[in-house]
Motif scaffolding. Structure first.
Motif, PDB file in Angstrom:
ATOM      1  N   UNK A   1       9.313   9.982  12.027  1.00 23.33           N
ATOM      2  CA  UNK A   1       9.364  10.583  10.694  1.00 23.33           C
ATOM      3  C   UNK A   1       8.327  10.076   9.466  1.00 23.33           C
ATOM      4  N   UNK A   2       7.798   9.040   9.813  1.00 22.14           N
ATOM      5  CA  UNK A   2       7.007   8.364   8.639  1.00 22.14           C
ATOM      6  C   UNK A   2       5.864   9.151   8.562  1.00 22.14           C
ATOM      7  N   UNK A   3       5.412   9.969   9.475  1.00 22.77           N
ATOM      8  CA  UNK A   3       4.058  10.626   9.205  1.00 22.77           C
ATOM      9  C   UNK A   3       4.495  11.854   8.301  1.00 22.77           C
ATOM     10  N   UNK A   4       5.601  12.411   7.991  1.00 17.68           N
ATOM     11  CA  UNK A   4       5.809  13.489   7.072  1.00 17.68           C
ATOM     12  C   UNK A   4       6.290  12.794   5.745  1.00 17.68           C
ATOM     13  N   UNK A   5       6.222  11.602   5.423  1.00 16.45           N
ATOM     14  CA  UNK A   5       6.686  11.038   4.143  1.00 16.45           C
ATOM     15  C   UNK A   5       5.340  11.270   3.250  1.00 16.45           C
ATOM     16  N   UNK A   6       5.572  11.452   1.937  1.00 15.65           N
ATOM     17  CA  UNK A   6       4.560  11.693   1.013  1.00 15.65           C
ATOM     18  C   UNK A   6       4.749  10.400   0.026  1.00 15.65           C
TER      19      UNK A   6
ATOM     20  N   UNK B   1       7.601  -7.833  13.109  1.00 13.97           N
ATOM     21  CA  UNK B   1       6.160  -7.242  13.016  1.00 13.97           C
ATOM     22  C   UNK B   1       6.406  -5.917  13.636  1.00 13.97           C
ATOM     23  N   UNK B   2       6.363  -4.715  13.094  1.00 11.75           N
ATOM     24  CA  UNK B   2       6.253  -3.488  13.557  1.00 11.75           C
ATOM     25  C   UNK B   2       5.125  -2.910  14.214  1.00 11.75           C
ATOM     26  N   UNK B   3       5.495  -2.190  15.499  1.00  4.49           N
ATOM     27  CA  UNK B   3       4.256  -1.877  16.108  1.00  4.49           C
ATOM     28  C   UNK B   3       4.461  -0.446  16.549  1.00  4.49           C
ATOM     29  N   UNK B   4       3.473   0.490  15.927  1.00  3.56           N
ATOM     30  CA  UNK B   4       2.415  -0.047  14.965  1.00  3.56           C
ATOM     31  C   UNK B   4       2.764  -0.149  13.583  1.00  3.56           C
ATOM     32  N   UNK B   5       2.410  -0.561  12.690  1.00  6.52           N
ATOM     33  CA  UNK B   5       2.705  -1.078  11.215  1.00  6.52           C
ATOM     34  C   UNK B   5       2.962   0.651  10.621  1.00  6.52           C
ATOM     35  N   UNK B   6       3.871   0.622  10.006  1.00  4.55           N
ATOM     36  CA  UNK B   6       4.347   1.964   9.190  1.00  4.55           C
ATOM     37  C   UNK B   6       3.146   2.498   8.336  1.00  4.55           C
ATOM     38  N   UNK B   7       2.095   1.577   7.990  1.00  2.11           N
ATOM     39  CA  UNK B   7       1.180   1.957   6.927  1.00  2.11           C
ATOM     40  C   UNK B   7      -0.029   2.666   7.871  1.00  2.11           C
ATOM     41  N   UNK B   8      -0.008   2.504   9.067  1.00  2.00           N
ATOM     42  CA  UNK B   8      -0.900   3.170   9.977  1.00  2.00           C
ATOM     43  C   UNK B   8      -0.057   4.642  10.435  1.00  2.00           C
ATOM     44  N   UNK B   9       1.112   4.901  10.376  1.00  2.00           N
ATOM     45  CA  UNK B   9       1.804   5.839  10.727  1.00  2.00           C
ATOM     46  C   UNK B   9       2.055   6.961   9.432  1.00  2.00           C
TER      47      UNK B   9
ATOM     48  N   UNK C   1      -2.397   3.666   1.863  1.00  2.00           N
ATOM     49  CA  UNK C   1      -2.331   2.315   2.734  1.00  2.00           C
ATOM     50  C   UNK C   1      -1.603   1.372   1.329  1.00  2.00           C
ATOM     51  N   UNK C   2      -2.155   1.459   0.416  1.00  2.00           N
ATOM     52  CA  UNK C   2      -1.521   0.351  -0.634  1.00  2.00           C
ATOM     53  C   UNK C   2      -0.457   0.535  -1.002  1.00  2.00           C
ATOM     54  N   UNK C   3       0.239   2.028  -1.258  1.00  2.00           N
ATOM     55  CA  UNK C   3       1.307   2.238  -1.615  1.00  2.00           C
ATOM     56  C   UNK C   3       2.239   1.983  -0.523  1.00  2.00           C
ATOM     57  N   UNK C   4       1.951   2.128   0.678  1.00  2.00           N
ATOM     58  CA  UNK C   4       2.772   1.567   1.740  1.00  2.00           C
ATOM     59  C   UNK C   4       3.127   0.053   1.777  1.00  2.00           C
ATOM     60  N   UNK C   5       1.929  -0.701   1.694  1.00  2.00           N
ATOM     61  CA  UNK C   5       2.013  -2.093   1.772  1.00  2.00           C
ATOM     62  C   UNK C   5       3.041  -2.522   0.574  1.00  2.00           C
ATOM     63  N   UNK C   6       2.875  -2.024  -0.460  1.00  2.00           N
ATOM     64  CA  UNK C   6       3.652  -2.280  -1.641  1.00  2.00           C
ATOM     65  C   UNK C   6       5.337  -2.182  -1.503  1.00  2.00           C
ATOM     66  N   UNK C   7       5.291  -1.122  -0.783  1.00  2.00           N
ATOM     67  CA  UNK C   7       6.976  -0.699  -0.441  1.00  2.00           C
ATOM     68  C   UNK C   7       7.349  -1.751   0.583  1.00  2.00           C
TER      69      UNK C   7
END
Length: 253
Positions: free
Chosen positions: A171-176, A197-205, A211-217
């Protein structure tokens, strides 16, 4: 083991019901703790599940009802788990096991009415904006899911966390990541990644979230997971930090 009451609504195959009973029993034996009482409902169809939950919500005055393949509530003062066979029948057994184990942990941690008594200090309906009840609901589920992830990690159930993430990551690919609700939606999906450690990390998906917004969350989730305060304080902290990110949306331009 708790006193577990299983009930099928509609025509549910016996082998699936046996599988559900096995997962519940194995989970509580593994973690060596359990609620005193637990009800488990297995619904033949999404329609039957929704009708049941919506009828309950109207009777009890519940304002928001989540629609998930497996869900937990304590609306009547004790934990209940609801399984949607229509949505689960085509999933891999290990995925169903992870989703059910996640809710079994909720039944331990959030199996009473006290888990709904949340006081959010310093916020008004206007600040939360349209759909503020949904916003509070989302924020509370994020914090509770963090508690579940921490519970599973502490007991060494990394396989459950990994399998759960393997399901929700689609579902991560559909988040805005737009607005308060968008960031909270992303945060709920990414809760395991604050603790493992998630594989793959959510910021890739998360293609719809920079990327920065994802990392901040994810960092906010880690901050919340380290807090030793009560549920209300952690929900308030999460809302404040997420609101700060909403005000920094220009960094994604």
């Amino acid at each position: 083991m708790p006193h577990v009451f299983f009930e099928a609504r509609g025509r549910v195959p016996g082998d699936f019901l046996s599988f559900v009973e096995e997962v519940v029993s194995d989970f509580y034996n593994a973690v060596e703790t359990a609620p005193e009482i637990l009800e488990v409902y297995v619904f033949e169809s999404t329609w039957l599940k929704r009708r049941f939950l919506e009828d309950e919500a109207r009777e009890l005055g519940v304002l928001v009802v989540g629609d998930y393949p497996v869900s937990h509530d304590a609306w009547r003062g004790w934990p209940r788990i609801h399984l949607d066979y229509e949505k689960l029948k085509n999933l891999q057994p290990r995925t169903v096991r992870a989703l059910l184990a996640h809710e079994c942990a909720h039944a331990i941690l959030h199996g009473s009415l006290s888990s709904y008594l949340i006081r959010v200090e310093g916020w008004t309906e206007e600040e939360l904006g349209e759909g503020f009840i949904e916003g509070l609901y989302l924020a509370s589920t994020v914090v509770k899911d963090l508690e579940v992830s921490a519970f599973l990690k502490e007991r060494g159930l990394y396989d459950v966390l990994a399998d759960y993430y393997s399901y929700v990551r689609e579902e991560l690919a559909g988040t805005d990541c737009e607005g308060l609700h968008g960031l909270l939606d992303f945060a709920k999906l990414a809760t395991p990644c604050a603790l493992i450690d998630c594989d793959p990390p959510p910021c890739i998906l998360a293609r719809g979230c920079c990327a920065k917004r994802c990392e901040d969350i994810v960092e906010v989730l880690r901050e919340v997971s380290r807090l030793k305060t009560g549920l209300s304080e952690r929900v308030t902290f999460l809302l404040r930090r997420i609101k700060e990110l909403v005000g920094e949306e220009r960094v994604c331009l």
